[in-house]
Design an enzyme around this catalytic site. Structure first.
Site, short mmCIF file in Angstrom:
data_model
loop_
_atom_site.label_atom_id
_atom_site.label_comp_id
_atom_site.label_asym_id
_atom_site.label_seq_id
_atom_site.Cartn_x
_atom_site.Cartn_y
_atom_site.Cartn_z
N LYS A 156 56.18 -47.46 5.17
CA LYS A 156 57.59 -47.11 5.06
C LYS A 156 58.43 -47.85 6.09
O LYS A 156 59.65 -47.87 6.00
CB LYS A 156 57.78 -45.60 5.16
CG LYS A 156 57.49 -45.01 6.53
CD LYS A 156 57.72 -43.52 6.50
CE LYS A 156 57.23 -42.80 7.72
NZ LYS A 156 57.50 -43.39 9.03
N LYS A 194 50.63 -51.20 17.61
CA LYS A 194 52.05 -51.02 17.91
C LYS A 194 52.46 -51.77 19.15
O LYS A 194 53.60 -52.23 19.26
CB LYS A 194 52.39 -49.52 18.05
CG LYS A 194 52.44 -48.80 16.71
CD LYS A 194 53.19 -47.49 16.80
CE LYS A 194 53.26 -46.82 15.43
NZ LYS A 194 53.87 -45.48 15.49
N LYS A 247 48.24 -51.80 3.84
CA LYS A 247 48.78 -50.56 3.29
C LYS A 247 50.30 -50.65 3.12
O LYS A 247 50.98 -51.27 3.93
CB LYS A 247 48.43 -49.45 4.30
CG LYS A 247 48.70 -48.05 3.81
CD LYS A 247 48.27 -47.04 4.87
CE LYS A 247 49.29 -45.93 4.96
NZ LYS A 247 48.96 -44.88 5.90
#
Ligand code: TRP
Length: 340
Positions: free
Chosen positions: A203, A118, A200
């Site tokens: 969202k 992140k 992966k």
């Protein structure tokens, strides 16, 4: 709560209200939560405090929080059976997080792979909250004495920290926290990105073609599946290594249909990729339509959603106060008079 439940066993999980809840969240998390809620005392969080570790637009965030709650319910989380909690409604999450942060070393947090990822993605906003995020997650779990925590592989390291902190507190003071176990979803529960099947499905992906959102309309679903990356082979065979795109579609078909992988392969034997794609798109639409119908009928009903949050917070606060008063007492704080 039902008496058949594994009494004393609590399951807890949560999702950040950012991006678009997607079919990956459904297969990997929500679908399991729906089944597990009848076996355990269950608490499902909308983790809004976690969401602000990256920049949010306030009006958007508020909408997202209610939308996620409505999607939990639409997927089958039953408000009469499960406790649904908006994280910020229970102030003890932040309080416990503070205490736990004093038991966590900088080194432990520095090792967290999600923090490293992140920090790269949000290099303009590497805030202290992003760094201590795993401590807040540990607080979410330990506050309610959760025994079982369903998480994806990317959250294992965070869960490990929660376990370490529980044990550390218990041994430094005295037994206080349950030590949570991970709940590992069945294989095939990991849905990969449609355009890049090596990563992966997320969202929060900026490229919406990588994901099927739970609220995508049928024509969008069909188009995204049709455009999903596959190799140029002809037969429908599951091989994660040499044909990851195809494997992802087969695996998703398997998860949604309940057929195992060999049965799916047989079912499509001699057929072209286009047939699998068409049938998979239909299956996703069939799965999501009832969810979308329920969603659209409850998202308008703010009173209903607020009443669920009110009840959820009440149940949660009772448990949270119990844990926090023990924690504050054990670390040596003076007990305020009214709590005696
Ligand atoms: N960090 C989790 C994720 O990104 C979300 C989360 C926050 C969570 N608190 C939790 C998951 C407690 C399980 C239990 O997926």
């Amino acid at each position: 709560m039902s008496t058949e439940k594994k009494k004393n066993k609590t399951i807890l999980s949560g999702i950040q209200p950012s991006g678009h809840l997607c079919i990956g969240n459904y297969v990997g998390a929500l679908k399991n939560w729906v089944d597990l809620q009848y076996e355990y005392n269950s608490i499902f969080l909308v983790v809004d405090l976690h969401a602000i570790t990256v920049r949010q637009t306030p009006s958007e965030l508020r909408k997202q929080c209610l939308s996620f709650l409505a999607q939990y319910i639409a997927c089958g989380i039953d408000p009469d059976t499960s406790t649904m909690v908006m994280q910020s409604h229970v102030s003890q999450h932040a309080e416990l997080s503070w205490v736990l942060s004093t038991l966590t070393s900088m080194g432990e947090l520095n090792r967290m792979t999600q923090f490293k990822d992140k920090s790269k993605r949000h290099s303009q906003n590497i805030n202290a909250g992003l760094f201590t995020y795993p401590v807040l997650m540990a607080a979410d779990i330990l506050l309610y004495q959760a025994d079982v925590v369903p998480v994806g592989a990317d959250q294992k390291q965070h869960l490990e920290l929660a376990r370490d902190l529980a044990q550390r507190f218990n041994s430094r003071y005295s037994p206080t926290f349950s030590v949570p176990e991970p709940y590992i979803p069945k294989s095939g529960a990991r849905v990969m990105s449609l355009q890049n099947p090596m990563k992966k499905m997320s969202k929060s992906d900026d490229n919406l073609n990588n994901l099927i959102a739970l609220l995508d309309p049928p024509d969008v679903i069909t188009r995204k599946i049709k455009r999903a990356v596959t190799d140029s082979g002809t037969d429908i065979r599951y091989d994660e290594v040499s044909r990851p795109g195809l494997a992802n579609l087969i695996s998703l078909y398997s998860s949604l249909s309940g057929m195992d992988i060999p049965t799916v392969e047989n079912h499509f034997a001699g057929k072209q990729y286009s047939v699998l794609k068409k049938d998979l798109a239909d299956l996703i639409v069939e799965t999501l339509i009832p969810i979308q119908e329920t969603y659209h009928s409850i998202i308008q009903d703010k009173d209903y959603l607020e009443s669920i949050l009110f009840n959820g917070a009440n149940t949660a606060k009772y448990l949270a106060r119990r844990t926090m008063s023990k924690v504050y007492r054990k670390v040596g704080f003076v007990v305020p008079k009214k709590e005696k």
